[in-house]
Design an enzyme around this catalytic site. Structure first.
Site, PDB file in Angstrom:
ATOM      1  N   LYS A  13      41.393  19.293 122.650  1.00 29.69           N
ATOM      2  CA  LYS A  13      42.271  18.847 123.745  1.00 29.69           C
ATOM      3  C   LYS A  13      43.338  17.877 123.250  1.00 29.69           C
ATOM      4  O   LYS A  13      44.509  18.014 123.585  1.00 29.69           O
ATOM      5  CB  LYS A  13      41.459  18.133 124.850  1.00 29.69           C
ATOM      6  CG  LYS A  13      40.344  18.922 125.451  1.00 29.69           C
ATOM      7  CD  LYS A  13      39.652  18.147 126.567  1.00 29.69           C
ATOM      8  CE  LYS A  13      38.984  16.862 126.121  1.00 29.69           C
ATOM      9  NZ  LYS A  13      37.768  17.064 125.286  1.00 29.69           N
ATOM     10  N   ARG A  88      36.209  13.346 133.972  1.00 24.92           N
ATOM     11  CA  ARG A  88      35.014  13.839 133.284  1.00 24.92           C
ATOM     12  C   ARG A  88      33.817  13.922 134.222  1.00 24.92           C
ATOM     13  O   ARG A  88      32.753  14.364 133.797  1.00 24.92           O
ATOM     14  CB  ARG A  88      34.663  12.865 132.165  1.00 24.92           C
ATOM     15  CG  ARG A  88      35.086  13.299 130.766  1.00 24.92           C
ATOM     16  CD  ARG A  88      34.741  12.138 129.858  1.00 24.92           C
ATOM     17  NE  ARG A  88      34.520  12.447 128.488  1.00 24.92           N
ATOM     18  CZ  ARG A  88      35.440  12.310 127.535  1.00 24.92           C
ATOM     19  NH1 ARG A  88      36.665  11.988 127.845  1.00 24.92           N
ATOM     20  NH2 ARG A  88      35.118  12.510 126.284  1.00 24.92           N
ATOM     21  N   ARG A 127      35.240  15.802 111.801  1.00 19.65           N
ATOM     22  CA  ARG A 127      36.125  14.714 112.234  1.00 19.65           C
ATOM     23  C   ARG A 127      35.519  13.353 111.871  1.00 19.65           C
ATOM     24  O   ARG A 127      36.229  12.420 111.515  1.00 19.65           O
ATOM     25  CB  ARG A 127      36.328  14.809 113.755  1.00 19.65           C
ATOM     26  CG  ARG A 127      37.372  13.861 114.292  1.00 19.65           C
ATOM     27  CD  ARG A 127      37.719  14.177 115.725  1.00 19.65           C
ATOM     28  NE  ARG A 127      36.713  13.702 116.657  1.00 19.65           N
ATOM     29  CZ  ARG A 127      36.768  13.896 117.978  1.00 19.65           C
ATOM     30  NH1 ARG A 127      37.757  14.583 118.517  1.00 19.65           N
ATOM     31  NH2 ARG A 127      35.833  13.428 118.775  1.00 19.65           N
ATOM     32  N   ARG A 133      35.411   8.011 113.212  1.00 21.32           N
ATOM     33  CA  ARG A 133      35.185   7.518 114.567  1.00 21.32           C
ATOM     34  C   ARG A 133      33.726   7.134 114.724  1.00 21.32           C
ATOM     35  O   ARG A 133      32.828   7.892 114.370  1.00 21.32           O
ATOM     36  CB  ARG A 133      35.541   8.618 115.585  1.00 21.32           C
ATOM     37  CG  ARG A 133      36.874   8.385 116.243  1.00 21.32           C
ATOM     38  CD  ARG A 133      37.214   9.498 117.164  1.00 21.32           C
ATOM     39  NE  ARG A 133      36.319   9.605 118.309  1.00 21.32           N
ATOM     40  CZ  ARG A 133      36.619  10.288 119.404  1.00 21.32           C
ATOM     41  NH1 ARG A 133      37.776  10.885 119.503  1.00 21.32           N
ATOM     42  NH2 ARG A 133      35.761  10.362 120.399  1.00 21.32           N
ATOM     43  N   ARG A 144      26.904  13.453 123.732  1.00 23.30           N
ATOM     44  CA  ARG A 144      28.174  13.763 124.391  1.00 23.30           C
ATOM     45  C   ARG A 144      28.223  15.212 124.866  1.00 23.30           C
ATOM     46  O   ARG A 144      28.773  15.508 125.927  1.00 23.30           O
ATOM     47  CB  ARG A 144      29.340  13.451 123.452  1.00 23.30           C
ATOM     48  CG  ARG A 144      29.650  11.952 123.452  1.00 23.30           C
ATOM     49  CD  ARG A 144      30.192  11.475 122.133  1.00 23.30           C
ATOM     50  NE  ARG A 144      31.510  11.976 121.836  1.00 23.30           N
ATOM     51  CZ  ARG A 144      31.971  12.180 120.593  1.00 23.30           C
ATOM     52  NH1 ARG A 144      31.191  11.980 119.562  1.00 23.30           N
ATOM     53  NH2 ARG A 144      33.188  12.593 120.413  1.00 23.30           N
TER      54      ARG A 144
HETATM   55  P1  AMP Z   1      37.214  11.014 123.946  1.00 24.72           P
HETATM   56  O1  AMP Z   1      38.154  10.463 122.932  1.00 24.72           O
HETATM   57  O2  AMP Z   1      37.911  11.632 125.120  1.00 24.72           O
HETATM   58  O3  AMP Z   1      36.177  11.933 123.347  1.00 24.72           O
HETATM   59  O4  AMP Z   1      36.405   9.759 124.542  1.00 24.72           O
HETATM   60  C1  AMP Z   1      35.603   8.943 123.713  1.00 24.72           C
HETATM   61  C2  AMP Z   1      34.616   8.160 124.571  1.00 24.72           C
HETATM   62  O5  AMP Z   1      35.329   7.329 125.497  1.00 24.72           O
HETATM   63  C3  AMP Z   1      33.686   8.998 125.434  1.00 24.72           C
HETATM   64  O6  AMP Z   1      32.541   9.465 124.746  1.00 24.72           O
HETATM   65  C4  AMP Z   1      33.335   8.000 126.538  1.00 24.72           C
HETATM   66  O7  AMP Z   1      32.399   7.044 126.070  1.00 24.72           O
HETATM   67  C5  AMP Z   1      34.664   7.269 126.741  1.00 24.72           C
HETATM   68  N1  AMP Z   1      35.510   7.981 127.752  1.00 24.72           N
HETATM   69  C6  AMP Z   1      36.712   8.581 127.540  1.00 24.72           C
HETATM   70  N2  AMP Z   1      37.194   9.126 128.667  1.00 24.72           N
HETATM   71  C7  AMP Z   1      36.269   8.873 129.626  1.00 24.72           C
HETATM   72  C8  AMP Z   1      36.157   9.201 131.008  1.00 24.72           C
HETATM   73  N3  AMP Z   1      37.108   9.914 131.652  1.00 24.72           N
HETATM   74  N4  AMP Z   1      35.051   8.775 131.680  1.00 24.72           N
HETATM   75  C9  AMP Z   1      34.102   8.055 131.071  1.00 24.72           C
HETATM   76  N5  AMP Z   1      34.120   7.740 129.766  1.00 24.72           N
HETATM   77  C10 AMP Z   1      35.195   8.130 129.041  1.00 24.72           C
END
Ligand code: AMP
Length: 187
Positions: A13, A88, A127, A133, A144
């Site tokens: 994404k 989400r 990654r 990360r 996740r």
């Molecule tokens: P991402 O980079 O989108 O994979 O997000 C990394 C982490 O940030 C996720 O595993 C969550 O802990 C937190 N996070 C990001 N977006 C959201 C969201 N919309 N709702 C809740 N937690 C989020």
């Protein structure tokens, strides 16, 4: 133009959002990026979010909804934006509907990136090595993906019912996937 990029962690994404916004001239809003920046700064938001993120859990709905409500009202969002990693949960999706209604904004498309689990795990582990990360470790990855199934997958049905869902095959080269995005979004 207002678009949501939906899909499991590792679906591409973020990468596709960057390619798309160069083409469409709109901004990308990634809640993950905003939260990681807050953690790096050590701000109160970051301190609150870090524990959830490291374990691969979701940050509470109220926190991310607040972030999005503020962010989409900034000047650079006037021409449109891609939401990457938000919503989400169903609660986030419903809150977004209300915010958009209040701001007289209209959601155009929800692009759903479809990628099989085995491929996601491989990409996320890759990654982890490249970007380091802190949440790309095997335990967090498992968590996740499970959270995606439990909490985020229901959004597919939610947006299908609203006739906004545009599913695309998330397997292939970056260019191939970018072409599929173009085909469903029209830009
Ligand atoms: P991402 O980079 O989108 O994979 O997000 C990394 C982490 O940030 C996720 O595993 C969550 O802990 C937190 N996070 C990001 N977006 C959201 C969201 N919309 N709702 C809740 N937690 C989020």
């Amino acid at each position: 133009m207002l678009i949501i990029f939906l899909g499991p962690p590792g679906a591409g994404k973020g990468t596709q959002a960057k390619i798309f916004l160069e083409r469409a001239g709109i901004v990308q809003i990634s809640t993950g990026d905003i939260l990681r920046a807050a953690v790096a700064k050590g701000s109160p938001l970051g301190t609150q979010a870090k524990g959830f993120m490291d374990k691969g859990e979701l940050v509470p709905d109220s926190v991310v909804i607040g972030i999005i409500e503020e962010r989409i009202q900034e000047e650079d969002c006037k021409k449109g934006f891609v939401l990457d990693g938000f919503p989400r949960t169903l609660e986030q999706a419903r809150a977004l509907d209300e915010i958009l209604l209040k701001l007289h904004l209209h959601l155009d498309h929800v692009v759903n990136f479809e990628v099989p689990d085995e491929e996601l795990v491989e990409r996320l582990l890759g990654r982890a090595q490249q970007e380091g990360r802190s949440d790309d470790n095997p335990e967090s990855i498992k968590n996740r993906l499970q959270i995606f199934k439990d909490k985020t997958q229901p959004l597919i049905q939610y947006y299908a019912e609203k006739k906004k869902l545009r599913p695309i095959d998330g397997l292939g080269s970056m260019a191939e996937i970018a072409d599929r995005v173009k085909a469903v979004v029209g830009i």
